[in-house]
Design a protein around this motif. Structure first.
Motif, PDB file in Angstrom:
ATOM      1  N   ASN A  31      45.671 -40.089  96.724  1.00  0.00           N
ATOM      2  CA  ASN A  31      46.270 -40.325  97.275  1.00  0.00           C
ATOM      3  C   ASN A  31      47.828 -39.575  96.745  1.00  0.00           C
ATOM      4  N   PRO A  32      48.453 -38.157  96.358  1.00  0.00           N
ATOM      5  CA  PRO A  32      49.321 -37.765  96.225  1.00  0.00           C
ATOM      6  C   PRO A  32      50.194 -37.914  96.647  1.00  0.00           C
ATOM      7  N   GLY A  33      51.534 -38.112  96.463  1.00  0.00           N
ATOM      8  CA  GLY A  33      52.957 -38.489  97.242  1.00  0.00           C
ATOM      9  C   GLY A  33      52.887 -40.592  97.057  1.00  0.00           C
ATOM     10  N   SER A  34      53.893 -40.401  98.074  1.00  0.00           N
ATOM     11  CA  SER A  34      54.376 -41.588  98.464  1.00  0.00           C
ATOM     12  C   SER A  34      53.900 -42.851  99.291  1.00  0.00           C
ATOM     13  N   GLU A  35      52.643 -42.781  99.803  1.00  0.00           N
ATOM     14  CA  GLU A  35      51.770 -43.323 100.485  1.00  0.00           C
ATOM     15  C   GLU A  35      50.732 -44.329  99.492  1.00  0.00           C
ATOM     16  N   ASP A 438      57.208 -44.232  92.309  1.00  0.00           N
ATOM     17  CA  ASP A 438      57.385 -43.379  93.701  1.00  0.00           C
ATOM     18  C   ASP A 438      55.476 -42.312  93.827  1.00  0.00           C
ATOM     19  N   GLN A 439      54.748 -43.065  93.030  1.00  0.00           N
ATOM     20  CA  GLN A 439      52.948 -42.458  93.733  1.00  0.00           C
ATOM     21  C   GLN A 439      52.677 -43.301  94.048  1.00  0.00           C
ATOM     22  N   GLY A 440      53.043 -44.461  95.086  1.00  0.00           N
ATOM     23  CA  GLY A 440      51.966 -45.541  96.043  1.00  0.00           C
ATOM     24  C   GLY A 440      51.314 -45.536  95.472  1.00  0.00           C
ATOM     25  N   VAL A 441      51.004 -46.453  96.040  1.00  0.00           N
ATOM     26  CA  VAL A 441      49.785 -47.927  95.699  1.00  0.00           C
ATOM     27  C   VAL A 441      48.971 -47.409  95.001  1.00  0.00           C
ATOM     28  N   GLU A 442      48.277 -47.504  93.877  1.00  0.00           N
ATOM     29  CA  GLU A 442      47.147 -46.558  93.205  1.00  0.00           C
ATOM     30  C   GLU A 442      46.266 -47.258  92.652  1.00  0.00           C
TER      31      GLU A 442
END
Length: 536
Positions: A31-35, A438-442
């Motif tokens: 999910n690209p972005g910070s989410e 800052d890629q969010g939880v991955e």
């Protein structure tokens, strides 16, 4: 994106330095972005890793990976209108069964073979829009035990072989619409043991072999009330557990028969010992308990009353050390505890008082709260707080100097492991949930490179003798400083033995070592140094 970290096992003017590359890569920015993609429910099956994730389009759905970015894909959008809420991925009948919501039939039992077409509702147990809420899955041979509510019998024990015809309620333990609320399923001697209520005797010890006739109460431990048996652990061909009776909650054991279900020891005669977290090391069970005198401390048992003893009063004076997150690694148990001087830090025990000590004060200004331990390739990984950036990823080989943080130099807030990391080993790599850059939880993966041993010998500050040695290796520092810790490593970097002599001329027994070359690490108040020795 790739981060490479080097773990040093020896410092402070070492004679030999052991280093190991730790490679950390993001699997895929789902999910690209910070989410972030809200990774959860990791489960290896076949040669793939399955999990739940949200790509920002389909909400939380079933995903699969072969360990590569290109091989990471959505299996099926089970609920096109929202979140499918996948939980409890469990193998049964050569497939994975799980609980999910498709938006119309409620939370029900699903199955997948890893393909979109093969991912389908297995059985609408509570027909219509209502939910059976299948939960508490436990693999049992080629089948899976679970609990579900069909709308008629209440929440009861079910079984499935991965087919609709092979999915059925085993027994209506609490007759009618009442629920048995069965839980804590544990396999022992080819049967499943659990706690359940028949509506008459309270929550007691039950067993099942998957048939109605083979499902029965083993023993009414606390007549007229609930014994609530739980925390089951198979040990020495018996099943140990925590249960309540007129003595409070204490240590119990069963051989599967009513007569063989007995109290092991009344550890705290006044109010129960609050036993928890069984692990097995060196032919004994370790667990947390309180005897009413020493607070919550580390205990051990050989299965007998006289052999059930306090290991060490880590936090003296009746206070709790509260050992938690007990995990076995290299024949020892690692855990978090406080000794009253240091807050919750990393501890280790071999089941003896002298072999129970703090590995490292990770956060000298507060608590590090090490948790979520996972073993991988002769290392122990966990989450801890050193006071600089919240919960981070750590690795230890069992020594103070070999306990290191693994964090990219420019890691951003929030902390990368402020949540359950779901450590899972797959394809010779360790997968975990984290947040970096800052890629969010991955979903990330970690691999360990080959161990390097570099000879950087300098002027000797210690003597070890005799060398070669057969039984006892003696150690002397140049200035006769007090030696706090001796650690023996193999040349593969694996910690073999540790002692805490607090002497200026200690000896360490090496008679049990195989013939070969080893590394002795010596720690004093002035630092650490190392010396090679040969075991004959």
């Amino acid at each position: 994106m790739k981060r490479i970290f080097t773990s040093l096992i020896a410092t402070a003017a070492p004679l030999f330095v052991m280093s190991q590359n730790v490679n950390i890569n993001i699997l895929k920015d789902i999910n690209p972005g910070s989410e972030g993609s809200s990774i959860s429910q990791l489960k290896t099956f076949g040669n793939k890793l399955y999990f739940s994730a949200d790509d920002g389009i389909h909400e939380n759905e079933l995903w699969v990976t072969d360990g590569t970015s290109t091989g990471t894909r959505l299996v099926k959008d089970i609920n096109p209108t929202g979140n499918s809420g996948i939980v409890e991925l469990t193998e049964a009948g050569g497939k994975l069964v799980f609980s999910a919501f498709d938006g119309s039939t409620g939370i029900e039992l699903w199955v997948t073979d890893g393909t979109e077409a093969g991912t389908k509702l297995l059985k609408d147990i509570y027909t219509g829009e209502s939910s059976s809420v299948a939960l508490n899955f436990k693999q049992y041979g080629n089948r899976a035990i679970f609990v579900a509510n069909d709308g008629t019998h209440g929440e009861e024990v079910w079984i499935t072989d991965g087919t609709e015809a092979g999915t059925y309620m085993i027994k209506d333990i609490a007759p009618g619409s009442e629920s048995s609320y069965s839980s804590d399923f544990t396999e022992y001697k080819g049967k499943i043991y659990f706690q359940a209520s028949n509506g008459i005797d309270g929550w007691e010890l039950w067993t099942t072999d998957g048939t109605e006739a083979g499902t029965y109460m083993v023993k009414d431990i606390f007549a007229g009330s609930d014994s609530s048996p739980r925390r089951f652990k198979v040990f020495n061909d018996k099943l140990f557990f925590r249960a309540d009776d007129e003595n409070g909650d204490e240590l119990w054991v069963t051989d599967g028969t009513e007569a063989g279900t007995v109290l092991v020891k009344d550890i705290n005669p006044t109010e129960g010992s609050s036993i928890n977290e069984f692990v097995e090391i060196n032919g004994r069970l370790c667990f947390r308990a309180t005897d009413g005198v020493h607070g919550a401390e580390l205990w051990t048992t050989d299965g007998t009353e006289p052999g059930t003893v306090l290991v060490k009063d880590i936090n003296p004076g009746g206070a709790d050390s509260f050992p938690g997150a007990l995990t076995v690694f290299n024949d020892k148990v690692y855990f978090q505890a406080t000794d009253g001087v240091h807050s919750e830090e990393l501890w280790v025990s071999d089941g003896t008082p002298n072999g129970t000590y703090m590995v490292k004060d990770i956060n000298p200004n507060g608590y590090s709260a090490p948790n979520f331990f996972a073993t991988f390739k002769d290392k122990l990984f966990f989450v801890a707080i050193d006071g600089s950036n919240g919960s981070e990823l750590w690795m230890t080989d069992g020594s103070e100097n070999g306990t290191v943080k693994l964090t990219p130099p420019n890691a951003t807030e929030p902390s990368p492991l402020y949540f359950l990391p779901f450590f899972t080993e797959f394809n010779n790599e360790l997968f975990f949930k984290a947040e970096f850059d800052d890629q969010g939880v991955e979903l990330w993966k970690l691999s360990l490179g080959e161990l390097n041993v570099t000879d950087v010998q300098k002027s000797l500050t210690i003597q070890v003798y005799p060398n070669p040695v057969q039984s006892e290796l003696k150690v002397q520092t140049a200035n006769k400083e007090i030696i706090d810790q001796l650690s023996i490593y193999g040349l593969d970097g694996k910690l073999i033995k540790t002692s805490h002599p607090k002497s200026n001329n200690p000896a360490i027994n090496v008679s049990q070592l195989s013939k070969g070359t080893y590394l002795l690490e010596v720690q004093t108040s002035k630092g650490k140094t190392n010396k090679k020795f040969i075991k004959n």
